[in-house]
Design a protein around this motif. Structure first.
Motif, short mmCIF file in Angstrom:
data_model
loop_
_atom_site.label_atom_id
_atom_site.label_comp_id
_atom_site.label_asym_id
_atom_site.label_seq_id
_atom_site.Cartn_x
_atom_site.Cartn_y
_atom_site.Cartn_z
N LEU A 253 -34.80 -73.05 43.63
CA LEU A 253 -33.96 -72.34 44.58
C LEU A 253 -33.96 -73.03 45.94
N LEU A 254 -35.14 -73.45 46.40
CA LEU A 254 -35.23 -74.13 47.68
C LEU A 254 -34.45 -75.44 47.67
N ILE A 255 -34.53 -76.16 46.55
CA ILE A 255 -33.79 -77.42 46.43
C ILE A 255 -32.29 -77.17 46.51
N GLN A 256 -31.84 -76.16 45.78
CA GLN A 256 -30.40 -75.87 45.80
C GLN A 256 -29.94 -75.42 47.17
N LEU A 257 -30.70 -74.57 47.82
CA LEU A 257 -30.32 -74.12 49.15
C LEU A 257 -30.22 -75.28 50.13
N ALA A 258 -31.14 -76.25 50.00
CA ALA A 258 -31.08 -77.43 50.86
C ALA A 258 -29.81 -78.24 50.56
N LEU A 259 -29.45 -78.35 49.29
CA LEU A 259 -28.23 -79.08 48.92
C LEU A 259 -26.99 -78.37 49.45
N PHE A 260 -26.96 -77.05 49.35
CA PHE A 260 -25.81 -76.30 49.86
C PHE A 260 -25.66 -76.51 51.36
N GLY A 261 -26.79 -76.47 52.07
CA GLY A 261 -26.74 -76.68 53.50
C GLY A 261 -26.27 -78.08 53.87
N ALA A 262 -26.74 -79.07 53.11
CA ALA A 262 -26.34 -80.46 53.37
C ALA A 262 -24.85 -80.66 53.13
N ILE A 263 -24.33 -80.05 52.07
CA ILE A 263 -22.90 -80.17 51.77
C ILE A 263 -22.06 -79.49 52.85
N ALA A 264 -22.49 -78.30 53.26
CA ALA A 264 -21.77 -77.59 54.33
C ALA A 264 -21.77 -78.42 55.61
#
Length: 417
Positions: free
Chosen positions: A206-217
């Motif tokens: 979950l932490l990895i995905q949240l970091a990826l979502f933030g990076a994409i945004a």
């Protein structure tokens, strides 16, 4: 000297500065949609039970939300690629973040409602996903909408997307016919879950995905600045509580509601929200009625075999799709925007090609923008991320093909909804 203070009423059609006024309600369409929704809901409850009736209700809410928020996947990709406007993609990242937060405890516990045992939407990554998602990306730009977009626009009176939907169903059937070749005979990696296959568990994943979502945004913000992306044009809306019924909703509201409704679907249905498997079922049932022995296809073997013989109302995806169409119809009628229009020949041809590509691509790629992209990524499946990359790649081709059929792409000088 007295100072007068102007206040906004609780509801009404008074436009804000720069915001277009709301059209009039379509009472006949609204009444018809509500009557059909009640009657169909009663039939589903009576013949299929409470669980199926609730899923139909969730479908209604999904359609209502999609229409009011004009929550697009096709338009978000198109705007980002063409002019760098990333508001739609940032809304996707918010939706996926909240969905991942909700999916993680549901999937890790394996406990749902009505005896459901929730399972992640995790699929293999192979040639079928790469090709399927790529041609889906092309098709959704030509067809004027993705899977969810086609359904809610049909409910909203969209003429061209009705053509897209019919072609979508046809493409899904052809994809089911060819399914064995793409899925069983071509190379593929096994299903990979970022939480389970890797051994990380749902917390770290979950932490990895949240970091990826933030990076994409964050990347979309940088792209917008570099390309000097045009602003989003305001949609017609009312004020106060009437906005729930009559007005357009911010994208972030749509993102939160869609994430919550998908998590609720997972807990009740036992799997995330999907759309396109129903299209293959509808088309295959029609062919079966016409004498084609579709039961011999590899796609309809195993667990799917019973679906061909059962009532379409027993299929949860079909029931939710019916709800999406009717929910959007209610929203469009209340907003006063429901209207069929004449479809030019070139647009009709583009809709047919786009629908065929999306239907075929969705079957190859284990789903569409909802089942593979939304449900797959929220389920921590690698195939969901691969789908997103390939569909975005297909968007580049789709944008170039749109001009051949007289369809416009956003320009840097434009503002748009």
């Amino acid at each position: 000297m007295s100072v007068q203070t102007k206040t906004q009423p609780l509801g009404g059609n008074q436009p804000a500065i720069g915001r277009p006024p709301m059209p009039s309600v379509r009472p006949l369409v609204l009444g018809a949609a509500l009557i059909v929704a009640v009657l169909l809901g009663s039939v589903i409850l009576g013949s299929q039970g409470v669980k199926q009736g609730i899923l139909f209700g969730i479908g209604l809410l999904l359609g209502y939300t999609l229409y009011h928020a004009r929550f697009g996947f096709t338009s978000a990709f198109r705007r980002l690629v063409s002019v760098g406007q990333g508001a739609g993609v940032r809304a996707h990242m918010l939706m996926l973040s909240v969905a991942s937060l909700l999916f993680a405890p549901i999937l890790s516990s394996g406990v749902g409602f009505f005896g459901a045992q929730p399972e992640a939407s995790v699929a293999p990554v192979g040639a079928s996903v790469l090709v399927g998602a790529f041609i889906f990306g092309i098709g959704m730009q030509m067809g004027g909408g993705c899977a969810s977009g086609v359904l809610y626009q049909v409910g909203g009176g969209g003429s061209s997307v009705l053509i897209t939907l019919i072609a979508f169903i046809a493409g899904s059937v052809i994809g089911a016919w060819h399914w064995d070749f793409w899925v069983n005979q071509l190379p593929s990696l096994p299903p990979i879950s970022l939480a389970e296959t890797t051994g990380l568990g749902y917390g770290p994943a979950l932490l990895i995905q949240l970091a990826l979502f933030g990076a994409i945004a964050g990347a979309t913000v940088l792209i917008a600045r570099r390309k000097k992306a045009p602003p989003m044009k305001p949609l017609p809306t009312t004020y106060g509580l009437l906005r729930v019924i009559r007005g357009s909703w911010p994208l972030w509201v749509g993102a939160l509601l869609l994430a919550g409704l998908n998590a609720l679907t997972l807990a009740i249905k036992g799997s995330p929200w999907g759309i396109t498997s129903a299209f293959a079922l509808w088309g295959s049932k029609v062919l079966s009625t016409l004498g084609v022995n579709v039961s011999q296809w590899a796609y309809w073997s195993g667990d799917r075999a019973a679906d061909l013989k059962a009532s379409v109302l027993a299929d949860t995806t079909s029931v939710m799709n019916f709800g999406i169409i009717l929910g959007a119809m209610v929203a469009a009628a209340a907003a006063g925007t429901y209207a069929f229009r004449k479809v030019p020949g070139k647009v009709a041809m583009s809709s047919i090609i786009g629908g065929l590509l999306m239907g075929y691509g969705a079957r190859l790629a284990y789903g569409c923008n909802i089942g593979a992209y939304f449900g797959g990524i929220a389920s921590f499946s690698l195939h969901g991320w691969v789908w997103a990359v390939m569909a975005l790649t297909g968007t580049f081709i789709g944008l170039r093909m749109r001009s051949i059929f007289g369809l416009k792409n956003p320009k840097s000088r434009d503002s748009f909804c």
